[in-house]
Design a protein around this motif. Structure first.
Motif, mmCIF file in Angstrom:
data_model
loop_
_atom_site.group_PDB
_atom_site.id
_atom_site.type_symbol
_atom_site.label_atom_id
_atom_site.label_comp_id
_atom_site.label_asym_id
_atom_site.label_seq_id
_atom_site.Cartn_x
_atom_site.Cartn_y
_atom_site.Cartn_z
ATOM 1 N N CYS A 1 -6.076 2.120 -6.867
ATOM 2 C CA CYS A 1 -6.455 0.824 -6.314
ATOM 3 C C CYS A 1 -5.184 -0.027 -6.312
ATOM 4 O O CYS A 1 -4.722 -0.485 -7.360
ATOM 5 N N ASP B 1 -7.977 -2.877 -0.533
ATOM 6 C CA ASP B 1 -6.890 -2.867 0.454
ATOM 7 C C ASP B 1 -7.152 -3.897 1.551
ATOM 8 O O ASP B 1 -6.215 -4.536 2.041
ATOM 9 N N PRO C 1 0.452 5.705 -4.721
ATOM 10 C CA PRO C 1 -0.277 6.891 -4.244
ATOM 11 C C PRO C 1 -1.631 6.492 -3.646
ATOM 12 O O PRO C 1 -2.193 5.437 -3.990
ATOM 13 N N GLU C 2 -2.158 7.336 -2.785
ATOM 14 C CA GLU C 2 -3.423 7.055 -2.099
ATOM 15 C C GLU C 2 -4.603 6.900 -3.042
ATOM 16 O O GLU C 2 -5.563 6.210 -2.722
ATOM 17 N N PHE C 3 -4.555 7.556 -4.206
ATOM 18 C CA PHE C 3 -5.730 7.584 -5.076
ATOM 19 C C PHE C 3 -5.848 6.384 -6.009
ATOM 20 O O PHE C 3 -6.788 6.305 -6.781
ATOM 21 N N ILE D 1 0.840 -1.206 0.000
ATOM 22 C CA ILE D 1 0.000 0.000 0.000
ATOM 23 C C ILE D 1 0.874 1.255 0.000
ATOM 24 O O ILE D 1 0.572 2.227 -0.689
ATOM 25 N N ARG D 2 1.989 1.220 0.728
ATOM 26 C CA ARG D 2 2.877 2.385 0.782
ATOM 27 C C ARG D 2 3.621 2.623 -0.541
ATOM 28 O O ARG D 2 4.125 3.720 -0.779
#
Length: 172
Positions: free
Chosen positions: A33, A125, A29-31, A25-26
């Motif tokens: 999938c 996630d 980017p947050e945006f 996940i890191r």
């Protein structure tokens, strides 16, 4: 891109698939999938090396050499005499040994079995953290890395560019 560059992309995609969920996940980017991006990166790397001209397979590449921009890592230090030395895999899927090809194909088959509209729950996630299918992906990715003679470490975070939502507003 040269065969070496394409194999480096494959290496990084498999390293990302082998990483723990929190690290996966890191890496993105947050945006985006993350689960989708992990699979897309791997599939794209496989597609690209499958299309390489056979004459490119022996072409040397600077991509495997560390650059000044690369962060130093403990992986560059000799750690254990028992550790096998990292080797460069051939530049085409067809040039892989049968064991290497089997390892990569097993990983590809696992991801393919999780794909499609009948499995949307696999691409979240939460699934990365909790689904046994993603545990199996990580196991198969680690086996592929070992078979290819590549280290099981995190790939660089800046290996791709993502276009996301505009910062601070709608942009209209």
């Amino acid at each position: 891109m040269s065969a070496g560059d394409e194999m480096l992309r494959l290496k990084w995609s498999i390293q990302a698939l082998a990483a723990p969920a929190a690290e996966q996940i890191r890496l993105f980017p947050e945006f985006v999938c993350v689960a989708d991006e992990l699979a897309i990166d791997f599939e794209e790397a496989l597609r690209r090396i499958s299309k390489l001209d056979p004459s490119d397979a022996d072409e040397p590449s600077d991509a495997d050499e560390p650059s000044d921009a690369d962060e130093p890592s403990d992986a560059d230090e000799p750690s254990d005499a028992d550790e096998p030395e990292e080797t460069e895999a051939p530049g085409r899927v067809e040039a892989l040994s049968p064991a290497q090809k089997d390892a990569v194909e097993a990983l590809d088959a696992q991801l393919a079995g999780m794909s499609g509209p009948e499995h949307p729950e696999m691409w979240t996630d939460d699934a990365l953290h909790d689904a046994i299918e993603w545990v199996r992906v990580r196991q198969l990715a680690a086996l592929a890395l070992e078979s290819l003679g590549w280290s099981n470490e995190l790939p660089p975070r800046d290996r791709a560019i993502y276009v996301g939502p505009p910062a601070g507003g709608s942009g209209a």
